[in-house]
Design a protein around this motif. Sequence first.
Motif, PDB file in Angstrom:
ATOM      1  N   ALA A 173       0.830  -1.204   0.000  1.00 22.95           N
ATOM      2  CA  ALA A 173       0.000   0.000   0.000  1.00 22.95           C
ATOM      3  C   ALA A 173       0.868   1.259   0.000  1.00 22.95           C
ATOM      4  O   ALA A 173       1.884   1.319   0.690  1.00 22.95           O
ATOM      5  N   ASP A 174       0.449   2.246  -0.793  1.00 22.21           N
ATOM      6  CA  ASP A 174       1.109   3.555  -0.737  1.00 22.21           C
ATOM      7  C   ASP A 174       0.473   4.424   0.345  1.00 22.21           C
ATOM      8  O   ASP A 174       1.111   5.333   0.882  1.00 22.21           O
ATOM      9  N   PHE A 175      -0.794   4.178   0.602  1.00 21.85           N
ATOM     10  CA  PHE A 175      -1.557   4.884   1.616  1.00 21.85           C
ATOM     11  C   PHE A 175      -2.384   3.850   2.358  1.00 21.85           C
ATOM     12  O   PHE A 175      -2.802   2.855   1.767  1.00 21.85           O
ATOM     13  N   ILE A 176      -2.648   4.099   3.613  1.00 21.43           N
ATOM     14  CA  ILE A 176      -3.698   3.331   4.281  1.00 21.43           C
ATOM     15  C   ILE A 176      -4.789   4.314   4.678  1.00 21.43           C
ATOM     16  O   ILE A 176      -4.514   5.434   5.094  1.00 21.43           O
ATOM     17  N   LYS A 177      -6.024   3.873   4.502  1.00 22.29           N
ATOM     18  CA  LYS A 177      -7.165   4.759   4.632  1.00 22.29           C
ATOM     19  C   LYS A 177      -8.162   4.119   5.584  1.00 22.29           C
ATOM     20  O   LYS A 177      -8.347   2.904   5.571  1.00 22.29           O
ATOM     21  N   THR A 178      -8.800   4.948   6.393  1.00 20.20           N
ATOM     22  CA  THR A 178      -9.640   4.370   7.449  1.00 20.20           C
ATOM     23  C   THR A 178     -10.901   3.705   6.911  1.00 20.20           C
ATOM     24  O   THR A 178     -11.198   2.571   7.260  1.00 20.20           O
ATOM     25  N   SER A 179     -11.639   4.439   6.032  1.00 20.64           N
ATOM     26  CA  SER A 179     -13.034   4.069   5.866  1.00 20.64           C
ATOM     27  C   SER A 179     -13.554   4.362   4.473  1.00 20.64           C
ATOM     28  O   SER A 179     -13.010   5.192   3.746  1.00 20.64           O
ATOM     29  N   THR A 180     -14.655   3.720   4.181  1.00 20.48           N
ATOM     30  CA  THR A 180     -15.348   4.021   2.928  1.00 20.48           C
ATOM     31  C   THR A 180     -16.260   5.232   3.086  1.00 20.48           C
ATOM     32  O   THR A 180     -16.676   5.837   2.116  1.00 20.48           O
ATOM     33  N   GLY A 181     -16.625   5.515   4.329  1.00 21.51           N
ATOM     34  CA  GLY A 181     -17.632   6.548   4.554  1.00 21.51           C
ATOM     35  C   GLY A 181     -19.041   5.976   4.545  1.00 21.51           C
ATOM     36  O   GLY A 181     -20.003   6.686   4.827  1.00 21.51           O
ATOM     37  N   LYS A 182     -19.136   4.691   4.226  1.00 18.30           N
ATOM     38  CA  LYS A 182     -20.456   4.063   4.144  1.00 18.30           C
ATOM     39  C   LYS A 182     -20.781   3.252   5.404  1.00 18.30           C
ATOM     40  O   LYS A 182     -21.851   2.670   5.492  1.00 18.30           O
ATOM     41  N   VAL A 183     -19.828   3.171   6.301  1.00 18.23           N
ATOM     42  CA  VAL A 183     -20.001   2.384   7.519  1.00 18.23           C
ATOM     43  C   VAL A 183     -19.740   3.298   8.708  1.00 18.23           C
ATOM     44  O   VAL A 183     -18.829   4.122   8.681  1.00 18.23           O
ATOM     45  N   SER A 184     -20.567   3.148   9.703  1.00 19.02           N
ATOM     46  CA  SER A 184     -20.354   3.942  10.902  1.00 19.02           C
ATOM     47  C   SER A 184     -19.852   3.035  12.039  1.00 19.02           C
ATOM     48  O   SER A 184     -20.380   1.946  12.204  1.00 19.02           O
ATOM     49  N   PRO A 185     -18.851   3.433  12.801  1.00 21.93           N
ATOM     50  CA  PRO A 185     -18.117   4.680  12.692  1.00 21.93           C
ATOM     51  C   PRO A 185     -17.141   4.683  11.527  1.00 21.93           C
ATOM     52  O   PRO A 185     -16.593   3.651  11.180  1.00 21.93           O
ATOM     53  N   ALA A 186     -16.964   5.861  10.949  1.00 27.61           N
ATOM     54  CA  ALA A 186     -15.967   6.018   9.888  1.00 27.61           C
ATOM     55  C   ALA A 186     -14.661   6.441  10.555  1.00 27.61           C
ATOM     56  O   ALA A 186     -14.243   5.825  11.517  1.00 27.61           O
ATOM     57  N   ALA A 187     -14.035   7.488  10.046  1.00 29.45           N
ATOM     58  CA  ALA A 187     -12.755   7.889  10.641  1.00 29.45           C
ATOM     59  C   ALA A 187     -12.974   8.383  12.073  1.00 29.45           C
ATOM     60  O   ALA A 187     -13.921   9.116  12.343  1.00 29.45           O
ATOM     61  N   THR A 188     -12.100   7.954  12.959  1.00 31.87           N
ATOM     62  CA  THR A 188     -12.092   8.507  14.318  1.00 31.87           C
ATOM     63  C   THR A 188     -10.652   8.861  14.665  1.00 31.87           C
ATOM     64  O   THR A 188      -9.716   8.355  14.041  1.00 31.87           O
ATOM     65  N   LEU A 189     -10.510   9.699  15.660  1.00 34.82           N
ATOM     66  CA  LEU A 189      -9.149  10.077  16.064  1.00 34.82           C
ATOM     67  C   LEU A 189      -8.354   8.885  16.601  1.00 34.82           C
ATOM     68  O   LEU A 189      -7.192   8.708  16.229  1.00 34.82           O
TER      69      LEU A 189
END
Lengths: 288, 476, 327
Positions: free
Chosen positions: C223-239
Amino acid sequence: MSDRMPERLAVRKTYKLFIGGAFPRSESGRSYVVTDAKGRFTANASQASRKDARDAVAATRKAFPGWSGRTPYNRGQILYRIAEMLEGRRDQFVGELRRAGASKGDAADEVDAAVDRWVWYAGWADKLAAVTGAANPVSGPYFNFSAPEPTGVVAVLAPDSPLLGLVSVVAPVIVSGNTCVVVASEPAPLPSITLAEVLATSDLPGGVVNVLTGRRAEIAPWLASHMDVNALDLTGAAAEDVRALESDAAGNLKRVFRGAETGWTADPGTARMTAFLETKTVWHPMGV
Amino acid sequence: MVFEYAPAPESSAVVDIRASYGLFIDGEFVDGHGEPFKSINPADESVLADVARADESDVDRAVKAARTAYDTVWGPMPGRERAKYLYRIARLVQERSRELAVLESIDNGKPIRESRDVDVPLVAAWFFYYAGWADKLAHAGFGPDPRPVGVAGQVIPWNFPLLMLAWKIAPALACGNTVVLKPAETTPLTALLFADICRQADLPPGVVNIVTGAGDTGRALVAHDGIDKVAFTGSTEVGREIARVLAGTGRRLTLELGGKAANIVYEDAALDQAVEGIVNGIFFNQGHVCCAGSRLLVQESVAEEVLERLKARMATLRVGDPLDKNTDIGAINSAEQLAKIRELSAAGEAEGATAWSPPCELPARGFWFAPTVFTDVAQSHRIAREEIFGPVLSVLTFRTPDEAVTKANNTPYGLSAGIWTEKGAQILWTAQRLRAGVVWANTFNKFDPAAPFGGYKESGFGREGGRHGLEGYLSV
Amino acid sequence: MSTTIRFVRTARFGDAGEVSTETLNGAAELRAFLRGLPGVDRVGAEERAARLASRSIKTTAKAEAIDLAISMVDLTTLEGADTPGKVRALCAKAARPDPSDGTVPKVAAVCVYSDLVDVAVRALAGTGIGVASVATSFPSGRAPLEAKLADTRAAVAAGAAEIDMVIDRGAFLAGDLGKVFDEITAVKEACGTAHLKVILETGELATLDNVRRASWLAMRAGADFIKTSTGKVSPAATLPVTLVMLEAVRDYRAATGRQVGVKPAGGIRTTKDAVRYLVLVNETAGPDWLTPEWFRLGASSLLNDLLMQRRKLSTGVYSGPDYFTLD
């Protein structure tokens, strides 16, 4: 002097100290005369020295991890075993108390009460934590509890009530896992050594209870100032010595308990146990 | 890019520091008979106020006021009414929280983030918690009708001035005692603000009396015949002295003294949280914490990795203006304390330990000490045995759990300890063997009014917090 | 069972920084490696994140942070109702977020579904803004590998510079880590020169231990980046989740020398949120990550709030939503 030979000469007991499960004489080689109520010679008791006190503290400390590490259930069973052994030697103690001046009825009552006291404390072993501990509802995602733990090495100045008083100060100290050095009644020390024989045959590990006989005023300051003693029970201390002993005890901030020396037949309550407990609070987060 | 945080100072306009302060006796501010002393801001050495010094006659007056209040008002008052006063105080603390936090940071030097987020909320919580006990004492396990002790003389330290006041006053009042409290010489101001809160709460005069001063005032208070109970938080040395003064008097005593806590990090710990715990353990409140995790015991197999992470983390600590909302480490409380920290740190280097601090610019004025970690520390070094009471961590290693426990317990102190491991059985095994009154497992420096706090061995005796905290203030 | 996986060499095992194709008999070893990572204590991680969230970023620092945040936005539309018109409008916004103020930086990228990549590429021609495409049967990832690869190839062929793939959470939770690994490497290969962002969908991984393991798995798979979420599932990004991922990229670089980016996405709506993420980056992974090259914010409504706060700083008065375009 009798003018004829006795049928059989009694075999007397040599009263020694009780340290680390063994019965040594005082390293000082000293003894003192114990008399009966009429002032007649009964026996020579060992007169413990400061070095005996030092050795006793070392033995007490050595026994602490093992004894405090036992399960409460196991400690309770051993205290109950002490009651059983004491009951078995009932007549011997009645005799010993009578020689110290008690009437037949009082002596019997005191032995009965002493047996019952061991039974009372035996049952406390696995209930103290329930009564004095707590699950603490802290404001956050933490599991938090407080549990009692034994303070450590306790030096006990026993009262002059030679058996019931002695049992009443020793049992509450050791039931929670403390180990102790007890300085027996100065005028009536003999039952303490006989009680030590009971302890020695009750599966109580050596060193959990150590008994010194001798001059309280000589031994007590060494125990009160000893930096490896964690707590001090001044029940048997002379009123005029308390201030100095408490001051000595401040050297390493010993917990000092100064209970009243009256009413050994009353309900003992929990004060003598809780006086020698520490409270440990443990926090742990809860989360996945 | 470099992301510089601009200064974000909390406004000090919310506090109104008077030029001089009197003693708070019998509900009034009165002059003291000693030579007034100055309370200074440790962050810039500016004088904040002249504060009255109580001499023996002032202490006597305060004790008599407390006695009268005890006999006539507070002692006879039903618990449910006492409770309502304490609830009032809790609410007033919340209402004036900003003011209290700012004043605490100014007088003490601690970061506003801590006084705002830790000290003051806990103060309110402490009063709220003990308020609830005031009319339930018969259910606390101390017999059907537990009685108050009488007049309590309380002497508190400078590291958590207002919080220690709350730890002392809340349970004392809940149990029906009245108090004479002496705040520390370097941090008297929030206690005097608290006196104003007592007035706003309409607390009967004499229930809370505050006498300011130094050691002499404290000595006069604890030695006073009219005191029934002494409660002290501070150094083991002074605790010993107080225990000697009280010897033979039959007066009650509880002591919360020094510590040299081991913070044990096992190799399977959650390392990032462990590093946070180490940082929080020793750098919280500049390390002016009796239960600070000042001895890091790290398993040798992960020592290097933990130290690397710790140093990287320490490099992000922001040292400076206590009132800046982004400050992590504030000022050392006094010149005297700074000298002590310096002396012990110098001893550490002289004895062969290696000091490391992140690059950080310290303000020119005021009392400052950079966060410091010592490696190559031996158990015999002074920095591994003596309480430094500053932002200085000593690192030692161990090989086995047994060795960790043995080293942790190898101290005359026994206040607190930390354990970091992901293995539950190992936590409980270790916690059981540590001779310390508070054990934080996978966390550190957490406090709550519902949780008893206090030490083993030379860290003192008695507990503050929880049901246990009532015992010292009841005749049981 | 001997899944053969390709393995990114790390400093622990070999030369630093090489993305090799060394073949190891590896599912078991991968699993052992991921389980051997230090655990994450949720309460401690949350406490740390909350404490960083209490940083007070004011005045000049806030102004810098807002511009930085704008330049890190992956302006996103991922709706079933997306149309070429909607995408073109978004692209216009991306290139000139505030038509009345030319000093506002442009965003980092526009993120769309793969079938709209060509629309976005044309709309953004000459702006220097890249097009990111979600792929691999976003958001569920529940499709045959061939379909996922076709999705990816189509997006790349249409001109996507970045591919946001989803991992197979089902396989991850079932313990089939080799499958997750192999899919990532296959998609990485399909990406060619396009950058690969791997969406962990941390809301479905549930635990922070899983977040850490999935982060390492994705990084080791390329992976060049790792990303938290699709935005379609809750919770999405959190601190806290982002904190753990930032720790992972920090540790991964320390071990291998290779730097991997981080992208929280979903639920980041206010300037305050965005600034908190920047503080998190600053004090966890460090300033090296504080550029659009290494940190992105996946968001849509966030941009207007950033613009509104920016104008407050420049004018001194609070602005209102009617002064910013809804695209």
